[in-house]
Design an enzyme around this catalytic site. Structure first.
Site, mmCIF file in Angstrom:
data_model
loop_
_atom_site.group_PDB
_atom_site.id
_atom_site.type_symbol
_atom_site.label_atom_id
_atom_site.label_comp_id
_atom_site.label_asym_id
_atom_site.label_seq_id
_atom_site.Cartn_x
_atom_site.Cartn_y
_atom_site.Cartn_z
ATOM 1 N N SER A 73 0.815 -1.211 0.000
ATOM 2 C CA SER A 73 0.000 0.000 0.000
ATOM 3 C C SER A 73 0.852 1.265 0.000
ATOM 4 C CB SER A 73 -0.954 -0.040 1.209
ATOM 5 O OG SER A 73 -1.931 0.945 1.129
ATOM 6 N N ASP B 241 -2.269 6.375 -3.506
ATOM 7 C CA ASP B 241 -1.138 5.723 -2.862
ATOM 8 C C ASP B 241 -0.643 4.589 -3.752
ATOM 9 O OD1 ASP B 241 -3.228 3.964 -2.463
ATOM 10 O OD2 ASP B 241 -2.605 3.390 -0.449
ATOM 11 N N ASP C 125 -0.988 1.421 -4.074
ATOM 12 C CA ASP C 125 -1.887 0.440 -4.693
ATOM 13 C C ASP C 125 -3.223 1.056 -5.073
ATOM 14 O OD1 ASP C 125 -2.818 0.699 -2.077
ATOM 15 O OD2 ASP C 125 -3.460 -1.383 -1.941
ATOM 16 N N ASP D 185 -5.777 2.346 -3.525
ATOM 17 C CA ASP D 185 -7.050 2.122 -2.834
ATOM 18 C C ASP D 185 -7.415 3.289 -1.924
ATOM 19 O OD1 ASP D 185 -5.246 1.705 -0.774
ATOM 20 O OD2 ASP D 185 -6.133 -0.168 -0.087
#
Length: 446
Positions: free
Chosen positions: A101, A242, A244, A246
């Site tokens: 992440s 960010d 990833d 999400d």
């Protein structure tokens, strides 16, 4: 029962130290065995962000899944919400996202999704953990039943079309100047493409991943470069994802950051006016600002709070019928479209509100004045400091001082050995004193 491997968002740690090829292979085998139901040919999709260690973990997981008879579809670099969506769309039994992440490249992680694209429950994670600590040699497939692996080439276009279809067909961002910061992460291609196809004039940051620059001085955890670029280009809005993708952070035309609490308020009020809210309220975590709760109450909406972690938000949403939820950090779950946080889709919903209202982002996305909120971390090496009598006494005293108009939240981190102490209220000086006193008690006990 405490968990050994899974934290608040999958399994995460230092690549090649905690997240090793051996662990990744075993996770593939264990998860594959848990999700094999029925006699059909079982299938798993695997996506990743742009970390150097992604190659190592990806191929180890392929070995794990195929060794228990599962076919593997490799998606390459794709956002976490895209993996969740494609798990469901491609009729897979399980989805995997290899990502840490918003962490820097040295870390990596493994996030797992069930066949409907939702993150796993605590019970399923415990079932996988039980298998991780056992000998699986007797459960491996026969030579003739091993799985196959192949790459899927058109997934980027699939996700872009999915994201665009979350907006009305006549919605266009023509005339909007947008700076998009993809954190040198998973969305570095799909996010600019989607915004451009919707008519926006797009300027990109963080779209040159080299395996080691993910989240480094870019993205939602480092919005300074985005804010500067927005001011330089006189853009209408800045969007920071960010690693990833999400979560999302918005920057207004003046370069000022807008957090997830404000974004949830904006979308919730817009959906309420449009009759799109499934229930008169939203779901957020204990970390969301009290100002959000007061604002929602002023427009006739409620705020349900959950423990920290977007999967707990989603579980509450599903159980009680809400269709908007999220975290102050920028995870926003719009369950009419997504089964997890989707930074790009959330940003597009905010842009749609800005476009319809015809006002600058600084006006649209400042729904309320947040209350003073102080968060500090206390690192500890072992033991359970929160169970000590002196800490309990300090916590009770702090709650009395804050009174009914303030809040105190104390919790162990799910990703590192720290105790997080957060307080908020109308009096900043009092809030600071309360946090310092509790932190001192926790530090002494630790």
């Amino acid at each position: 029962m405490s968990r050994k491997y899974f934290g608040t968002d999958g399994i995460r740690g230092l690549a090649n130290k905690v997240i090793t090829p051996e662990l990744a292979l075993k996770v593939g085998q264990a998860a594959g065995l848990v999700f094999q139901n029925g006699e059909h040919r079982h299938r798993v999709v695997i996506g990743k962000d742009t970390r150097l260690s992604g190659y190592m973990i990806e191929y180890a997981m392929v070995a794990g899944f195929t060794s228990v008879g599962m076919d593997v579809l490799l998606l390459g670099p794709m956002p976490t919400p895209a993996v969740a969506m494609l798990t469901r769309s491609m009729r897979a039994d399980i989805g995997v996202m290899i990502s840490a992440s918003h962490n820097l490249f040295e870390d990596n992680g493994i996030k797992l999704f069930g066949p409907q694209g939702f993150k796993l429950s605590d019970d399923v994670e415990r079932e996988i953990e039980t298998l991780l600590d056992s000998d699986l040699s007797s459960k491996l497939s026969k030579s003739s039943a091993l799985g196959r692996a192949r790459r899927v080439d058109d997934v980027r276009a699939r996700y872009v079309e999915f994201a665009k279809h979350t907006l009305p067909r006549n919605m266009s961002f023509e005339g909007m100047r947008v700076v998009i910061d993809c954190a040198n992460g998973a969305a570095y291609r799909v996010a600019p493409e989607a915004l451009w196809e919707l008519g926006a004039e797009v300027f990109s940051l963080g779209v040159e991943p080299d395996g080691m620059n993910i989240n480094r001085n870019v993205g939602s955890t480092s919005p300074e470069a985005l804010a500067q670029r927005v001011r330089e280009l006189r853009a209408d809005i800045g969007i920071a994802l960010d690693g990833d993708a999400d979560r999302v952070l918005i920057v207004d035309e003046h370069g000022k950051s807008v957090d997830g609490d404000q974004l949830m308020a904006v979308v919730a009020e817009d959906w309420r006016q449009d009759g799109r809210l499934s229930r008169p309220g939203i779901v957020a975590t204990v970390m969301s600002n009290l100002g959000l709760e007061r604002y929602l109450a002023s427009v006739g909406l409620s705020l349900a709070r959950t423990p920290v972690g977007d999967r707990y938000v989603l579980e509450h949403m599903r159980e009680h019928g809400y269709n908007i939820g999220g975290e102050q950090s920028g995870h926003m779950i719009l369950s009419d479209y997504c089964t997890t946080g989707d930074g790009l889709v959330a940003a597009m919903q905010v842009m749609a509100v800005v476009k319809r209202r015809g006002k600058p982002v600084s006006e649209v996305c400042h729904a309320f004045d947040p209350l003073p909120q102080i968060l500090k971390n206390v690192r500890f090496k072992g033991g359970r400091p929160l169970e000590k009598a002196e800490v309990s006494k300090a916590i009770e005293a702090a709650k009395l001082r804050l009174g009914a108009e303030g809040r105190l939240v104390i919790r162990p981190s799910g990703t590192e050995p720290v105790i997080r102490v957060m307080a908020e209220g109308d009096d900043r000086k009092l809030v600071e004193q309360v946090v310092d006193e509790v932190c001192e008690a926790v530090a002494s006990a630790a």
